[in-house]
Scaffold this motif. Structure first.
Motif, PDB file in Angstrom:
ATOM      1  N   LEU A 200       0.856  -1.186   0.000  1.00 59.99           N
ATOM      2  CA  LEU A 200       0.000   0.000   0.000  1.00 59.99           C
ATOM      3  C   LEU A 200       0.889   1.231   0.000  1.00 59.99           C
ATOM      4  N   THR A 201       0.579   2.188  -0.858  1.00 58.30           N
ATOM      5  CA  THR A 201       1.317   3.450  -0.829  1.00 58.30           C
ATOM      6  C   THR A 201       0.337   4.606  -0.656  1.00 58.30           C
ATOM      7  N   PHE A 202       0.837   5.638  -0.009  1.00 56.62           N
ATOM      8  CA  PHE A 202       0.057   6.839   0.265  1.00 56.62           C
ATOM      9  C   PHE A 202       0.896   8.042  -0.142  1.00 56.62           C
ATOM     10  N   ASP A 203       0.282   8.991  -0.875  1.00 55.15           N
ATOM     11  CA  ASP A 203       1.024  10.178  -1.281  1.00 55.15           C
ATOM     12  C   ASP A 203       0.191  11.427  -1.034  1.00 55.15           C
ATOM     13  N   GLY A 204       0.706  12.576  -1.441  1.00 55.73           N
ATOM     14  CA  GLY A 204      -0.019  13.834  -1.266  1.00 55.73           C
ATOM     15  C   GLY A 204       0.807  14.959  -0.682  1.00 55.73           C
ATOM     16  N   PRO A 205       1.517  14.731   0.458  1.00 57.82           N
ATOM     17  CA  PRO A 205       2.255  15.828   1.093  1.00 57.82           C
ATOM     18  C   PRO A 205       3.409  16.332   0.221  1.00 57.82           C
ATOM     19  N   THR A 206       3.615  17.634   0.244  1.00 58.78           N
ATOM     20  CA  THR A 206       4.728  18.267  -0.461  1.00 58.78           C
ATOM     21  C   THR A 206       5.323  19.356   0.416  1.00 58.78           C
ATOM     22  N   SER A 207       6.580  19.696   0.120  1.00 54.27           N
ATOM     23  CA  SER A 207       7.242  20.781   0.831  1.00 54.27           C
ATOM     24  C   SER A 207       8.035  21.619  -0.164  1.00 54.27           C
ATOM     25  N   ASP A 208       7.897  22.925  -0.065  1.00 58.55           N
ATOM     26  CA  ASP A 208       8.647  23.855  -0.904  1.00 58.55           C
ATOM     27  C   ASP A 208      10.065  23.962  -0.350  1.00 58.55           C
ATOM     28  N   ILE A 209      11.054  23.479  -1.122  1.00 52.77           N
ATOM     29  CA  ILE A 209      12.436  23.518  -0.636  1.00 52.77           C
ATOM     30  C   ILE A 209      13.320  24.414  -1.514  1.00 52.77           C
ATOM     31  N   GLY A 210      12.681  25.316  -2.236  1.00 49.28           N
ATOM     32  CA  GLY A 210      13.453  26.233  -3.072  1.00 49.28           C
ATOM     33  C   GLY A 210      12.942  26.187  -4.493  1.00 49.28           C
ATOM     34  N   GLN A 211      13.819  25.844  -5.432  1.00 45.81           N
ATOM     35  CA  GLN A 211      13.416  25.774  -6.834  1.00 45.81           C
ATOM     36  C   GLN A 211      12.551  24.558  -7.132  1.00 45.81           C
ATOM     37  N   GLU A 212      12.544  23.576  -6.246  1.00 44.86           N
ATOM     38  CA  GLU A 212      11.773  22.355  -6.432  1.00 44.86           C
ATOM     39  C   GLU A 212      10.980  22.032  -5.179  1.00 44.86           C
ATOM     40  N   ASP A 213      10.032  21.098  -5.324  1.00 46.03           N
ATOM     41  CA  ASP A 213       9.278  20.585  -4.186  1.00 46.03           C
ATOM     42  C   ASP A 213       9.798  19.213  -3.793  1.00 46.03           C
ATOM     43  N   ALA A 214       9.649  18.879  -2.529  1.00 47.66           N
ATOM     44  CA  ALA A 214       9.860  17.515  -2.046  1.00 47.66           C
ATOM     45  C   ALA A 214       8.493  16.842  -1.999  1.00 47.66           C
TER      46      ALA A 214
END
Length: 289
Positions: A200-214
């Protein structure tokens, strides 16, 4: 909240055999940071547990001076069966630096061949071209605790319902530029450790780390029909910029998140390893002569 100390990069002392140089070697397209968590925490409602982890991560990041946060919450993504393949008694696939994984999601089968090395050039120049017009290849930088770095060159492609995987020759059938196993092509190829994994995988969260997102993913594994989680992993992926680089800011902020997760000792499994390593350790006798 967990305070941490900065970890410096370290390299694995390992040489992987059977690389094949070819023109037009790819460049790294992403970094993926991976940490195993204690599976017992996910005994009930793994998505709710994933979001409790996220709340703790947000608090720990703030305590460590991260000037942003992780936004959104985890939601269900994939529900599939996973098999890893190798030759029993020798594990020659793993011994030569490769891994072979099948994922089946409601009858949609995909096969992936991956070669890994701590040397970027070695991995990039190892040809893993697939046989399907729908094959997709990538080179990524995998980072695991405490700061181990492996460059992974992989190709994923559809696998037909009629294709059975029985011998090492099947690797060459599916990935025709891979000749590492030609001399032993008749040896059997079977699921590693007899494992059938419900993933099972779960996704959705992101973080702004500059020029790209995590971009974050939580993965939970169940082994051979069990309803008790056997493995849990938190990972986040960062793509290169439009110029094909990871800027200093993106690298520093990625490392801060990675170190913060490692410092969450109430969640993190210690010692840590990788999902692939866990598969091979599940039944240690599988690789014994």
């Amino acid at each position: 909240m967990t305070k941490i100390k900065w970890n410096h990069a370290a390299a694995l002392a390992l040489f992987a055999a059977s690389q094949v140089a070819h023109a037009g070697a790819p460049s790294v397209g992403s970094r993926e940071y991976k940490v195993l968590l204690m599976p017992s925490a996910f005994d009930s409602s793994p998505v709710d547990t994933a979001n409790r982890f996220l709340t703790d991560l947000q608090a720990s990041l703030a305590a460590n001076g991260f000037d942003s946060t992780v936004k959104k919450s985890f939601k269900a993504d994939h529900d599939r069966t996973v098999l890893y393949y190798d030759s029993p008694g020798t594990c020659v696939v793993r011994q030569t630096g490769y891994s072979m994984r099948e994922r089946d999601e409601s009858g949609d089968r995909k096969i992936e061949l991956k070669f890994g090395s701590p040397n970027e050039s070695t991995s990039a120049n190892t040809d893993v071209t697939g046989s399907s017009s729908k094959a997709s290849s990538k080179l990524e930088d995998d980072i695991t605790p405490p700061s181990n770095e492996t460059f992974s060159h992989s190709t994923s492609e559809p696998l037909s319902d009629s294709k059975n995987i029985n011998h090492l020759s099947d690797i060459n059938d599916l990935f025709p530029t891979t000749h590492a196993f030609d001399s032993i092509s008749s040896q059997p190829l079977v699921p590693v450790s007899g494992l059938s994994i419900h993933e099972l995988t779960f996704d959705g969260p992101t973080s702004d780390i500059g020029q790209e997102d995590a971009d974050f993913t939580m993965t939970v594994w169940y082994a051979n029909g069990s309803t008790t989680p056997a493995l849990a992993e938190i990972s986040f992926e960062v793509d290169v910029s439009d110029k094909g680089v990871f800027t200093d800011k993106v690298t520093a902020r990625s490392q801060l998140i990675f170190n913060t997760i490692q410092g969450m000792t109430n969640w993190v499994q210690s010692p840590s390893s990788t999902k692939t390593a866990w598969v091979y350790k599940y039944q240690p006798s599988f690789c014994s002569q």
